[in-house]
Design a protein around this motif. Sequence first.
Motif, PDB file in Angstrom:
ATOM      1  N   ARG A 232      71.698 -12.620  47.268  1.00 13.01           N
ATOM      2  CA  ARG A 232      72.817 -11.677  47.458  1.00 13.01           C
ATOM      3  C   ARG A 232      73.132 -11.558  48.936  1.00 13.01           C
ATOM      4  O   ARG A 232      72.232 -11.278  49.730  1.00 13.01           O
ATOM      5  N   TYR A 239      77.219 -13.378  45.378  1.00 10.61           N
ATOM      6  CA  TYR A 239      75.890 -13.257  44.775  1.00 10.61           C
ATOM      7  C   TYR A 239      75.672 -14.264  43.664  1.00 10.61           C
ATOM      8  O   TYR A 239      76.628 -14.738  43.028  1.00 10.61           O
ATOM      9  N   TYR A 241      73.069 -14.490  40.393  1.00  8.48           N
ATOM     10  CA  TYR A 241      72.087 -13.710  39.643  1.00  8.48           C
ATOM     11  C   TYR A 241      71.688 -14.441  38.354  1.00  8.48           C
ATOM     12  O   TYR A 241      72.413 -14.382  37.345  1.00  8.48           O
ATOM     13  N   ARG A 253      86.006  -7.875  45.309  1.00  7.55           N
ATOM     14  CA  ARG A 253      86.116  -6.402  45.319  1.00  7.55           C
ATOM     15  C   ARG A 253      87.530  -6.061  45.747  1.00  7.55           C
ATOM     16  O   ARG A 253      87.836  -6.080  46.934  1.00  7.55           O
ATOM     17  N   ARG A 294      85.672  -1.760  38.305  1.00  8.23           N
ATOM     18  CA  ARG A 294      84.592  -0.808  38.593  1.00  8.23           C
ATOM     19  C   ARG A 294      85.193   0.596  38.690  1.00  8.23           C
ATOM     20  O   ARG A 294      86.110   0.814  39.499  1.00  8.23           O
ATOM     21  N   GLY A 324      80.351   0.206  41.290  1.00  7.45           N
ATOM     22  CA  GLY A 324      79.660  -1.086  41.161  1.00  7.45           C
ATOM     23  C   GLY A 324      78.161  -0.937  40.975  1.00  7.45           C
ATOM     24  O   GLY A 324      77.429  -1.923  41.097  1.00  7.45           O
TER      25      GLY A 324
END
Length: 357
Positions: A232, A239, A241, A253, A294, A324
């Motif tokens: 991250r 990121y 994951y 974002r 979000r 988030g």
Amino acid sequence: MEQRHNKGLVSVPLGLMPMRRVAVIGGGLVGFSTAVCISKSLPRCSVTVIADKFTPNTTGDVAAGMLIPHRYPDTPIEQQKRWFQETFSYLLTICNSAEAADAGIHLLSGWQIHQTAPEEKFPFWADIVLGFRIMSMAELEKFPEHQFGQAFTTLKCDSQRYLRWLESRLRENGGQIEDRKITDVWELHGHYDVIVNCSGLGARALVGDSKLHPVRGQVLKVQAPWVTHFIRVSDGSTYIYPGMSSVTLGGTRQKDDWRLSTDATASQNILNRCCALEPSLKKAYAITEHVGLRPTRSAIRVEKEVLLRGSYQLPVIHNYGHGGGGFSVHWGTAREATHLVEELIASLRGSSAKAKL
Ligand SMILES: Cc1cc2nc3c(=O)[nH]c(=O)nc-3n(C[C@H](O)[C@H](O)[C@H](O)COP(=O)(O)OP(=O)(O)OC[C@H]3O[C@@H](n4cnc5c(N)ncnc54)[C@H](O)[C@@H]3O)c2cc1C
Ligand SMILES: O=C([O-])CC(=O)C(=O)O
């Protein structure tokens, strides 16, 4: 269960207490976790979740489900820490049990990398995740554009499995589920004793909260089973994951962007940024694109409000605005909302007991 009684209230044996009807508006992560917590902790409540969207169509379904806290500038840091601690402990217990696979919860180790060393090298959550340490120079060699990093082990929820698991827990505890849109909370007046508002971004229209706004997030879910560590970038821009069924690559974002459609340029951009950190992702396959909004607010709203219309009262417990970081704090906020429901029910009991005197 421990019974808490306010001073001055007439104490009524448990068996004589009336069942209280609780409606939880919201069928996402926050609604289901709150409904499960209430149904588990307050056995004299019948709980109904009411929502117009359920898994796989909620915000949480898009999320990676990582437990790495976000900061809410207007929520005291001690409260954020407590919510994270409670969520981490709760999920770690499930992770260490035979339920882990069904609940979709697993441990994941990796790195949070910074272009330059931050002022705060040990964030407030450093002593909650497992084995937090500063990355060694040898580890940092993998990331030549970054001068500093933090290594730790945290938890990750496979969001769809976890949401389905929560839904089963609610049904097991006797909870009901209703598929419908609420246009005005007063529709529920007279049918329920307490309303719990977990409507996420829907609270903007439902209770007129203009402090709440969307932050659009696009991610890719890919197959790359050889990637086993998370990476991250500290500002959350990029990121990687790895999870039980796919690797989530992020992200974007975009404040006040309500578009739920995917954007091919953004997807290519995400893939390029992730490949720059983990070149083996060039061989990733079965790539799918996902978007979520979000439900962002400068402080998560967990509080009681008594709405008034003429001589009528409608008690509402709010629990929304997780932005988030919903997975990271949801059980802590569910517990806090449950305490508020308990207090409210005790006060209803007090007023009906007094009325009888
Ligand atoms: C791309 C992305 C990645 C993320 N990654 C992470 C992560 O790794 N870790 C982390 O901690 N968090 C992450 N998050 C954040 C997390 O997903 C959210 O905080 C969380 O899912 C919010 O849950 P919610 O239940 O409040 O909202 P939602 O899932 O949006 O649920 C709202 C519910 O309310 C219902 N509703 C709303 N209005 C009404 C109405 N009027 N009548 C009836 N029903 C109504 C909806 O139908 C829905 O069921 C991520 C989010 C995104 C978008
Ligand atoms: O920032 C992250 O690590 C993932 C996340 O929660 C988000 O995209 O909202």
